[in-house]
Design an enzyme around this catalytic site. Structure first.
Site, PDB file in Angstrom:
ATOM      1  CD  GLU A  57      -2.774  -1.255   2.419  1.00 32.56           C
ATOM      2  OE1 GLU A  57      -3.627  -0.375   2.609  1.00 32.56           O
ATOM      3  OE2 GLU A  57      -2.590  -2.197   3.202  1.00 32.56           O
TER       4      GLU A  57
ATOM      5  NE  ARG B 130     -12.903   3.471   6.902  1.00 33.73           N
ATOM      6  CZ  ARG B 130     -11.918   3.151   6.044  1.00 33.73           C
ATOM      7  NH1 ARG B 130     -10.973   4.010   5.757  1.00 33.73           N
ATOM      8  NH2 ARG B 130     -11.885   1.943   5.505  1.00 33.73           N
TER       9      ARG B 130
ATOM     10  N   GLY C 187      -7.105   5.967   5.511  1.00 40.02           N
ATOM     11  CA  GLY C 187      -6.502   6.770   4.456  1.00 40.02           C
ATOM     12  C   GLY C 187      -6.801   8.250   4.596  1.00 40.02           C
TER      13      GLY C 187
END
Length: 327
Positions: A17, A258, A278
């Site tokens: 990522e 989250r 993100g």
């Protein structure tokens, strides 16, 4: 004039990522108030020696790393050794949230509903037909560790399962198979240390080209529709926000997180919790924060405050413990 706070902004790294992490770091750098903060940027893929050398002049780190070697507690442990506070969960919370199997065990112990699942290791013999008998059709195959839905596939028949399993094992030695629940995809962000605030829920509607919110839908597909607040009845909204808080606590998260969920027939199922969501222009946490009245710079200020606050609380705890022992 108040002295600027020196912020170490970590992005990039060596996980799959990396690209998303760099985008997160770039946007965070853009929106940090340069009148308040002196920002030093580090890429852990190359800059660990420099970070160690600079440690004594850093007030706080903003970790914008996603996936292994950044979101899994490794960098958090290094920062703890360097006595640098940071905005996200510590070693424990980061490690258990990154491991989807450990997360599921902790969710279940906390009474948090999750889809039915099977855990498999690389050396296990897999009975494809039995997997479908136990989990139903379709099912989801994913690596135990990792994020951004990398290596995740939805399969509808045993013939498709072998390729999905191979894709997941390419990213991890352990994988999960889950019952695929067809419903509304939502995500619930929370923020805070002792007092945890649930932010407005975001409803995710991938375009017809995507069966679920996969990597491409997250970062490449401009047609993915993200609606905030999610179009849910008040009681379901309240339940989902409560589950986001409970998931945060069950995984020993700190600062913010989250949690991704699915709603079907009014029942909310928890999928996973992200400890470093993100921060790109396509990201969900900034959207939820904006709906709650926080601009992007305000959100960054809040995360920095929470990280520094947690360090002060930890320091007071050490002093109080020493006093009780008569040190």
């Amino acid at each position: 004039m108040n002295k600027k706070i020196t912020v170490a902004l970590l992005s990039g790294g060596i996980s799959s990522e990396r690209g998303v992490s760099i985008k997160s770091g770039d946007q965070v750098f853009q929106f940090l108030d340069k009148e308040k903060y002196h920002v030093l940027r580090y890429d852990p893929g190359t800059d660990i020696p420099k970070l160690i050398s600079d440690a004594s002049r850093i007030d706080i780190a903003l970790i914008m790393l996603h996936g292994p070697y950044g979101e899994d507690g490794t960098v958090q442990g290094l920062l703890d050794l360097l006595n640098i506070p940071y905005q996200c969960s510590g070693v424990l919370g980061s490690a258990v949230a990154m491991n989807k199997l450990v997360s599921k065990h902790l969710y279940e112990q906390a009474g948090i509903p999750v889809p039915a699942y099977l855990a498999l290791a690389a050396h296990d013999k897999i009975d494809m037909e039995d997997c479908f008998r136990r989990l139903g059709t379709p099912l989801v195959v994913k690596p135990v560790c990792g994020g951004s839905s990398i290596g995740t596939t939805i399969v509808g028949s045993p013939d498709e399962l072998a390729d999905a399993v191979a894709s997941a094992f390419a990213h991890d030695d352990n994988i999960l198979m889950e019952t695929f629940i067809r419903g509304m995809e939502i995500t619930g962000a929370v923020i805070g240390n002792s007092d945890i605030e649930a932010l407005p829920l975001v409803e995710i509607v991938p375009s017809s080209d995507h069966g679920f919110f996969d990597y491409s839908a997250k970062y490449d597909d401009v047609e993915t529709n993200e609606i905030c607040p999610a179009r849910l009845p008040a009681d379901v909204t309240e339940t989902a926000q409560e589950l986001a808080v409970r998931a945060h606590r069950a995984l020993f998260c700190k600062g913010y997180s989250r949690t991704d969920m699915i709603v079907k027939d009014g029942v909310v199922y928890v999928l996973e919790t992200n400890t470093i969501p993100g921060m790109t222009t396509a990201s969900l946490l900034p959207r939820a924060a904006e709906k709650a009245g926080m601009t992007f710079p305000m959100l960054l200020d809040r995360l920095i405050e929470l990280g520094r606050e947690r360090r002060l609380q930890a320091g007071r705890g050490v002093v109080e413990k020493s006093l009780r022992k008569g040190v």
